[in-house]
Design an enzyme around this catalytic site. Structure first.
Site, PDB file in Angstrom:
ATOM      1  N   ASN A   1       0.822  -1.201   0.000  1.00 53.55           N
ATOM      2  CA  ASN A   1       0.000   0.000   0.000  1.00 53.55           C
ATOM      3  C   ASN A   1       0.862   1.260   0.000  1.00 53.55           C
ATOM      4  OD1 ASN A   1      -2.059   1.846   0.261  1.00 53.55           O
ATOM      5  ND2 ASN A   1      -2.493   1.385   2.389  1.00 53.55           N
ATOM      6  N   CYS A   2       1.262   1.753   1.178  1.00 53.57           N
ATOM      7  CA  CYS A   2       2.004   3.010   1.267  1.00 53.57           C
ATOM      8  C   CYS A   2       3.284   2.805   2.061  1.00 53.57           C
ATOM      9  CB  CYS A   2       1.145   4.090   1.912  1.00 53.57           C
ATOM     10  SG  CYS A   2       0.379   3.603   3.474  1.00 53.57           S
TER      11      CYS A   2
ATOM     12  N   MET B   1       2.662   8.056   6.172  1.00 48.36           N
ATOM     13  CA  MET B   1       2.874   7.441   4.861  1.00 48.36           C
ATOM     14  C   MET B   1       1.675   7.823   4.000  1.00 48.36           C
ATOM     15  SD  MET B   1       4.068   3.589   5.984  1.00 48.36           S
ATOM     16  CE  MET B   1       2.594   3.280   6.952  1.00 48.36           C
TER      17      MET B   1
ATOM     18  N   CYS C   1      -1.348  10.030   3.124  1.00 50.56           N
ATOM     19  CA  CYS C   1      -2.114  11.128   3.729  1.00 50.56           C
ATOM     20  C   CYS C   1      -2.249  11.022   5.232  1.00 50.56           C
ATOM     21  CB  CYS C   1      -3.487  11.240   3.077  1.00 50.56           C
ATOM     22  SG  CYS C   1      -4.632   9.923   3.489  1.00 50.56           S
TER      23      CYS C   1
ATOM     24  N   SER D   1      -1.599   7.522   7.197  1.00 48.42           N
ATOM     25  CA  SER D   1      -1.221   6.234   7.768  1.00 48.42           C
ATOM     26  C   SER D   1       0.105   6.361   8.514  1.00 48.42           C
ATOM     27  CB  SER D   1      -1.098   5.179   6.660  1.00 48.42           C
ATOM     28  OG  SER D   1      -0.770   3.923   7.196  1.00 48.42           O
TER      29      SER D   1
ATOM     30  N   ASN E   1       3.032  -0.187   4.676  1.00 50.12           N
ATOM     31  CA  ASN E   1       1.712  -0.682   5.064  1.00 50.12           C
ATOM     32  C   ASN E   1       1.225  -1.659   4.005  1.00 50.12           C
ATOM     33  OD1 ASN E   1      -1.493  -0.215   4.648  1.00 50.12           O
ATOM     34  ND2 ASN E   1      -0.971  -0.095   6.816  1.00 50.12           N
TER      35      ASN E   1
ATOM     36  N   TYR F   1      -7.105   2.202  12.110  1.00 52.62           N
ATOM     37  CA  TYR F   1      -6.941   3.226  11.075  1.00 52.62           C
ATOM     38  C   TYR F   1      -8.243   4.005  10.902  1.00 52.62           C
ATOM     39  CZ  TYR F   1      -5.715   4.854   6.309  1.00 52.62           C
ATOM     40  OH  TYR F   1      -5.439   5.596   5.187  1.00 52.62           O
TER      41      TYR F   1
ATOM     42  N   GLU G   1     -12.782   8.940  -0.339  1.00 48.86           N
ATOM     43  CA  GLU G   1     -13.550   9.819  -1.201  1.00 48.86           C
ATOM     44  C   GLU G   1     -14.917   9.225  -1.512  1.00 48.86           C
ATOM     45  OE1 GLU G   1     -11.271  10.668  -4.662  1.00 48.86           O
ATOM     46  OE2 GLU G   1      -9.447  10.953  -3.524  1.00 48.86           O
TER      47      GLU G   1
ATOM     48  N   GLY H   1      -7.199  13.141   2.638  1.00 45.62           N
ATOM     49  CA  GLY H   1      -5.966  13.744   3.093  1.00 45.62           C
ATOM     50  C   GLY H   1      -5.253  14.551   2.037  1.00 45.62           C
TER      51      GLY H   1
END
Length: 616
Positions: A79-80, A288, A290, A292, A311, A447, A452, A586
């Site tokens: 993910n990020c 990480m 916006c 996390s 993540n 989390y 959106e 974010g």
């Protein structure tokens, strides 16, 4: 027509629910349409053939949401992450056939960062962060200084050498940072979008770190291109620390003033309060993407290590639905909660199983060339970079407001028993978090989901299933995470006080927002809120109307119309001559022809009463 065929038809016919899911993807371009098409197919295959059947069913029906199905698990992407840019610049790295050596100037270092960002973003599906970028790049300015000083000794009078060197170095820094901003905004990853990248900065106190901080903020204030539009990326996160930049006696207080000006004009930077961040997370780092966050983690040398960690994805719980199904019975709510957490467990564990199938050559920039710090050979197991609680896996939630409303009424925020109920939900999730973390040796984190579209999707599904419920499904959206009801008129200070407890339980991802009118003329008002937040919350975003009409030069908040946005001064609604910027989760976005994004913007930000012109 089956579901896949219908989804592809919706894509071809530009159905807004499909093409507008991500506010930062331009769905008119071939590259984005290709990515969206692949995403529709990947999502269909994942739901029908990859995910455990009960997990897929729970996602389809809206009990949970398995995020980013257009990428994972069809491909076992991460993910990020926080990119380990320091070691990559220091030790060199490889992209394709090019072996890149350590840079010898800030210009080259900045250019290399852009290539790193582009390649990392194309090898995962979430956001990426270069943390403490001012201190990182400061090292490479020393090469510029040495070069200019050597030249000055030949051609400049001795008494003018320092002035000459300072001028040339300042020019180099400004040019490098401006190039970094432009190059990031003109990049397109394999996902058909500008990289979702965050720059963390603000703690460096040496001369060059200060100049870099000033350049980052001045470049953003200046804007992009001849029309000076607001840059969407990189997201800027400015760190505030007492003794560094908090008060007028601190060495970098002048840069805090510049950050305030930038925030009133360009909405960024968000701020990260140092001491509260350390209190919540155990040490300091930027998010990480916006919002996390990684927990504190020490390597074998006993040192805190953050860069090079990642993540593995998010699964979100539909909290309002559990409250609806409990029909006012609190014991039934908790029974349903534990049943849904079992499904969440299976969904998250499947992410681990899928990621474990990755080999280093699937994403060389991440696993072999330093972005995740340790450079593996083709034969090594990538899970060595994830286990030992080094990576995170996110347990998301949405709609605490609606859940409490069903039990305690729509104005429950002032009732201690109601707030305790919402905190108890996170505490109950934390019991599972700690249990699963020990069981799988990967850090499960709670989390506060940004989305959106999920605030719409969950509400729409529940409205279809349970009908119009006042203050719940009749609004057309659910409140994001732990945020105060956006329809209520409260001060930023009240909002901060109300929300400050939640991140201690949801430390895997969080942000607080306050919304203001135009404050260009009154930086002290914004500073009052920033200062108030320091000992109360870790991560604070500033939402200010910064729309710009290039016909009449109006700057402020545009009107939302059925087809887009309109300047309130001259009526201009031409998308080519308006610069509309809204925060969607974010990140910022340009939803010029997508008015539904404005609704989402309002859901995720706090709608507070306007600050007066005088300082607070």
């Amino acid at each position: 027509m089956n579901k896949l065929e219908q989804d592809l038809k919706n894509l071809i016919t530009k159905d807004p629910t499909v093409i507008n899911e991500n506010a930062n993807k331009d769905s008119a371009t071939f590259s984005t349409m290709r990515d969206l098409t692949a995403g529709v197919v990947s999502k269909s295959y994942a739901l029908n053939y990859l995910l455990p059947e009960h997990v897929a069913t729970a996602h389809k029906e809206g009990d949970i949401h398995f995020h980013d199905l257009d990428y994972h698990p069809f491909q076992p992407l991460t993910n990020c992450c926080l990119i380990d840019a320091e070691s990559m610049l220091k030790n060199g790295f490889q992209i394709g056939n090019a072996a890149v050596t350590s840079p010898k100037s800030i210009q080259t270092a900045s250019a290399q960062l852009v290539q790193i960002i582009a390649n990392v973003s194309s090898s995962q599906y979430g956001g990426c962060t270069i943390d403490r970028v001012d201190e990182l790049l400061s090292h490479y300015v020393q090469y510029n200084e040495a070069k200019h000083r050597e030249l000055a000794k030949k051609f400049v009078q001795p008494q003018d050498i320092e002035t000459y060197v300072d001028y040339q170095v300042s020019q180099d820094i400004g040019d490098a940072i401006e190039s970094l901003e432009y190059e990031i905004n003109t990049l397109y990853t394999s996902n058909g979008q500008t990289p979702f990248v965050t720059l963390g900065f603000g703690l460096g106190t040496d001369t060059y770190s200060r100049k870099i901080q000033q350049a980052i903020l001045n470049t953003r204030i200046k804007g992009l291109g001849k029309d000076r539009i607001t840059a969407i990326f990189p997201k800027l996160v400015f760190s505030i620390k007492k003794g560094v930049n908090f008060s007028s006696k601190d060495p970098n207080y002048d840069i805090k003033q510049l950050a305030l000006e930038c925030s009133t004009k360009r909405m960024y930077p968000d701020i990260l309060n140092y001491d509260k961040t350390v209190e919540i997370l155990g040490d300091f780092k930027a998010p990480m993407g916006c919002r996390s966050f990684l927990p504190a983690w020490k390597n074998e040398d006993g040192e805190f290590e953050n860069n090079g960690r990642c993540n593995l994805g998010v699964v979100t719980l539909n909290v309002p639905r559990m409250a609806i199904e409990s029909n006012g019975n609190i014991e039934m709510f908790w029974k349903i909660f534990h049943e849904r957490m079992t499904v969440m467990h299976d969904a998250l564990v499947y992410r681990i199983q899928r990621i474990s199938e990755v080999t280093p050559d699937n994403a060389p920039i991440l696993y072999k060339n330093g972005a995740f710090k340790h450079r593996l050979t083709d034969e090594e197991d990538i899970t060595t970079l994830l286990k030992g609680k080094r990576a995170t896996l996110s347990m998301g939630y949405i709609g605490l407001y609606e859940a409490a409303t069903l039990f305690y009424g729509p104005n429950w925020e002032t009732q201690s028993i109601a707030k305790k109920f919402t905190l108890d939900i996170l505490k109950a999730m934390k019991v599972y978090q700690l249990k699963w973390t020990e069981q799988y040796d990967i850090w499960f984190s709670i989390y506060s989901t940004p989305s959106e579209s999920l605030t719409d999707r969950f509400c729409r599904l529940d409205r279809e299933k349970y009908g119009e419920i006042p203050h719940i499904t009749d609004k057309g959206y659910y409140q994001n995470s732990f945020h105060y009801d956006v329809r209520k008129d409260i001060t930023p200070f009240e909002k901060i006080d109300f929300e400050k407890e939640y991140p201690f339980y949801a430390s895997g991802g969080y942000i607080h927002y306050c919304e203001y009118p135009k404050l260009n003329h009154n930086l002290k008002a914004l500073e009052a809120v920033w200062d108030y937040s320091y000992d109360k919350v870790s991560y604070l975003g500033t939402n200010i109307p910064i729309d710009h009409c290039r016909e009449c030069d109006f700057r402020g908040d545009f009107k939302t119309t059925a087809t887009g946005y309109q300047c309130p001064e001259c009526g201009n609604d031409d998308p080519t001559t308006v610069d509309v910027v809204k925060r969607t989760c974010g990140y910022l976005g340009n939803p010029v022809q997508r008015p539904t994004i404005e609704g989402r913007h309002k859901e995720m930000c706090a709608r507070v009463k306007h600050l007066k012109d005088q300082a607070i």
